[in-house]
Design a protein around this motif. Structure first.
Motif, PDB file in Angstrom:
ATOM      1  N   GLY A  74       0.810  -1.209   0.000  1.00  0.00           N
ATOM      2  CA  GLY A  74       0.000   0.000   0.000  1.00  0.00           C
ATOM      3  C   GLY A  74       0.845   1.262   0.000  1.00  0.00           C
ATOM      4  O   GLY A  74       0.523   2.242  -0.685  1.00  0.00           O
ATOM      5  N   LYS A  75       1.943   1.258   0.767  1.00  0.00           N
ATOM      6  CA  LYS A  75       2.816   2.439   0.827  1.00  0.00           C
ATOM      7  C   LYS A  75       3.366   2.766  -0.553  1.00  0.00           C
ATOM      8  O   LYS A  75       3.401   3.926  -0.968  1.00  0.00           O
ATOM      9  N   TRP A  76       3.838   1.734  -1.282  1.00  0.00           N
ATOM     10  CA  TRP A  76       4.393   1.969  -2.612  1.00  0.00           C
ATOM     11  C   TRP A  76       3.307   2.443  -3.575  1.00  0.00           C
ATOM     12  O   TRP A  76       3.506   3.395  -4.331  1.00  0.00           O
ATOM     13  N   LEU A  77       2.141   1.794  -3.564  1.00  0.00           N
ATOM     14  CA  LEU A  77       1.085   2.159  -4.500  1.00  0.00           C
ATOM     15  C   LEU A  77       0.622   3.599  -4.298  1.00  0.00           C
ATOM     16  O   LEU A  77       0.369   4.323  -5.269  1.00  0.00           O
ATOM     17  N   ARG A  78       0.541   4.051  -3.047  1.00  0.00           N
ATOM     18  CA  ARG A  78       0.170   5.443  -2.773  1.00  0.00           C
ATOM     19  C   ARG A  78       1.271   6.403  -3.247  1.00  0.00           C
ATOM     20  O   ARG A  78       0.992   7.429  -3.868  1.00  0.00           O
ATOM     21  N   LEU A  79       2.522   6.051  -2.977  1.00  0.00           N
ATOM     22  CA  LEU A  79       3.638   6.901  -3.393  1.00  0.00           C
ATOM     23  C   LEU A  79       3.747   6.959  -4.915  1.00  0.00           C
ATOM     24  O   LEU A  79       4.024   8.017  -5.495  1.00  0.00           O
ATOM     25  N   ARG A  80       3.500   5.839  -5.553  1.00  0.00           N
ATOM     26  CA  ARG A  80       3.531   5.763  -7.019  1.00  0.00           C
ATOM     27  C   ARG A  80       2.507   6.744  -7.607  1.00  0.00           C
ATOM     28  O   ARG A  80       2.807   7.478  -8.555  1.00  0.00           O
ATOM     29  N   MET A  81       1.317   6.754  -7.044  1.00  0.00           N
ATOM     30  CA  MET A  81       0.277   7.661  -7.525  1.00  0.00           C
ATOM     31  C   MET A  81       0.702   9.116  -7.313  1.00  0.00           C
ATOM     32  O   MET A  81       0.502   9.968  -8.192  1.00  0.00           O
ATOM     33  N   GLN A  82       1.318   9.416  -6.175  1.00  0.00           N
ATOM     34  CA  GLN A  82       1.804  10.775  -5.914  1.00  0.00           C
ATOM     35  C   GLN A  82       2.851  11.174  -6.951  1.00  0.00           C
ATOM     36  O   GLN A  82       2.877  12.324  -7.406  1.00  0.00           O
ATOM     37  N   ALA A  83       3.713  10.237  -7.341  1.00  0.00           N
ATOM     38  CA  ALA A  83       4.750  10.535  -8.336  1.00  0.00           C
ATOM     39  C   ALA A  83       4.110  10.879  -9.678  1.00  0.00           C
ATOM     40  O   ALA A  83       4.514  11.846 -10.334  1.00  0.00           O
ATOM     41  N   PHE A  84       3.108  10.126 -10.095  1.00  0.00           N
ATOM     42  CA  PHE A  84       2.424  10.442 -11.350  1.00  0.00           C
ATOM     43  C   PHE A  84       1.729  11.799 -11.271  1.00  0.00           C
ATOM     44  O   PHE A  84       1.759  12.578 -12.226  1.00  0.00           O
ATOM     45  N   GLU A  85       1.096  12.094 -10.127  1.00  0.00           N
ATOM     46  CA  GLU A  85       0.418  13.386  -9.965  1.00  0.00           C
ATOM     47  C   GLU A  85       1.414  14.547 -10.008  1.00  0.00           C
ATOM     48  O   GLU A  85       1.146  15.588 -10.603  1.00  0.00           O
ATOM     49  N   LEU A  86       2.583  14.361  -9.388  1.00  0.00           N
ATOM     50  CA  LEU A  86       3.582  15.420  -9.319  1.00  0.00           C
ATOM     51  C   LEU A  86       4.365  15.581 -10.620  1.00  0.00           C
ATOM     52  O   LEU A  86       4.596  16.700 -11.084  1.00  0.00           O
ATOM     53  N   TYR A  87       4.784  14.469 -11.234  1.00  0.00           N
ATOM     54  CA  TYR A  87       5.683  14.524 -12.384  1.00  0.00           C
ATOM     55  C   TYR A  87       4.998  14.286 -13.730  1.00  0.00           C
ATOM     56  O   TYR A  87       5.636  14.390 -14.768  1.00  0.00           O
ATOM     57  N   GLY A  88       3.708  13.940 -13.714  1.00  0.00           N
ATOM     58  CA  GLY A  88       3.005  13.691 -14.973  1.00  0.00           C
ATOM     59  C   GLY A  88       3.254  12.279 -15.491  1.00  0.00           C
ATOM     60  O   GLY A  88       3.841  11.446 -14.804  1.00  0.00           O
ATOM     61  N   SER A  89       2.809  12.041 -16.720  1.00  0.00           N
ATOM     62  CA  SER A  89       2.969  10.694 -17.270  1.00  0.00           C
ATOM     63  C   SER A  89       3.745  10.706 -18.583  1.00  0.00           C
ATOM     64  O   SER A  89       3.503   9.909 -19.479  1.00  0.00           O
ATOM     65  N   ARG A  90       4.689  11.613 -18.687  1.00  0.00           N
ATOM     66  CA  ARG A  90       5.598  11.681 -19.841  1.00  0.00           C
ATOM     67  C   ARG A  90       6.961  11.152 -19.395  1.00  0.00           C
ATOM     68  O   ARG A  90       7.441  11.492 -18.312  1.00  0.00           O
ATOM     69  N   CYS A  91       7.579  10.328 -20.231  1.00  0.00           N
ATOM     70  CA  CYS A  91       8.893   9.776 -19.897  1.00  0.00           C
ATOM     71  C   CYS A  91       9.906  10.911 -19.750  1.00  0.00           C
ATOM     72  O   CYS A  91      10.088  11.715 -20.670  1.00  0.00           O
ATOM     73  N   ALA A  92      10.554  10.968 -18.611  1.00  0.00           N
ATOM     74  CA  ALA A  92      11.535  12.020 -18.344  1.00  0.00           C
ATOM     75  C   ALA A  92      12.780  11.856 -19.206  1.00  0.00           C
ATOM     76  O   ALA A  92      13.525  12.815 -19.397  1.00  0.00           O
ATOM     77  N   CYS A  93      12.994  10.686 -19.764  1.00  0.00           N
ATOM     78  CA  CYS A  93      14.177  10.425 -20.579  1.00  0.00           C
ATOM     79  C   CYS A  93      13.922  10.708 -22.061  1.00  0.00           C
ATOM     80  O   CYS A  93      14.592  11.534 -22.659  1.00  0.00           O
TER      81      CYS A  93
END
Length: 145
Positions: A74-93
């Motif tokens: 659960g901790k990872w899944l919540r953090l993963r969602m926060q990362a998508f919300e903060l950084y978007g869904s475009r490959c940073a590379c």
């Protein structure tokens, strides 16, 4: 240093750094032999202790229970969602997006295998497409974002 001698039709010895590693090897070896119908035993030689003989993997003071999967926690899944919300869904590379058919991953900038203490740090995450993430693996700690 622990040493294990495996003996069935042949005999071989192998050193192990930890007792747990030695017991895990004995467990796997005895269980595999039993499944294949091969008789054998293993002898564990521990520092400053009498050698111990093991014939049955079920009698070992070791369980092969797997740890819960980090990526299902659960901790990872919540953090993963926060990362998508903060950084978007475009490959940073490479800049690809799901609209272009890319599968997106949340990557640990500093790999979990080398920096386990950072596995749940939002600042250690970036969004990469599957190809870029697999290419990066744990070989790099390049921050693309």
């Amino acid at each position: 240093m622990w040493s294990v001698t495996f003996q069935s039709e042949s005999r071989r010895s192998k050193p192990y750094k930890t007792e747990k590693g030695a017991l895990k090897a004995i467990y796997k070896w005895l269980k595999t032999n039993e499944e294949q119908g091969i008789d054998g035993h293993a002898i564990l030689i521990a520092p400053d202790q009498a050698p111990e003989r093991y014939d049955d993997w079920q009698a070992l003071p070791f369980t092969n229970e797997s740890k819960p999967d980090f990526y299902q926690s659960g901790k990872w899944l919540r953090l993963r969602m926060q990362a998508f919300e903060l950084y978007g869904s475009r490959c940073a590379c490479c800049g690809t997006t799901p609209a272009q058919g890319a599968i997106m991953h949340v990557d640990h900038i500093k790999p979990r295998s080398k920096y386990p203490e950072l596995e749940l740090e939002l600042t250690n995450l970036q969004i990469l497409c599957e190809d870029c993430n697999k290419g990066k693996s744990n070989l790099s700690d390049k921050k693309w974002r």
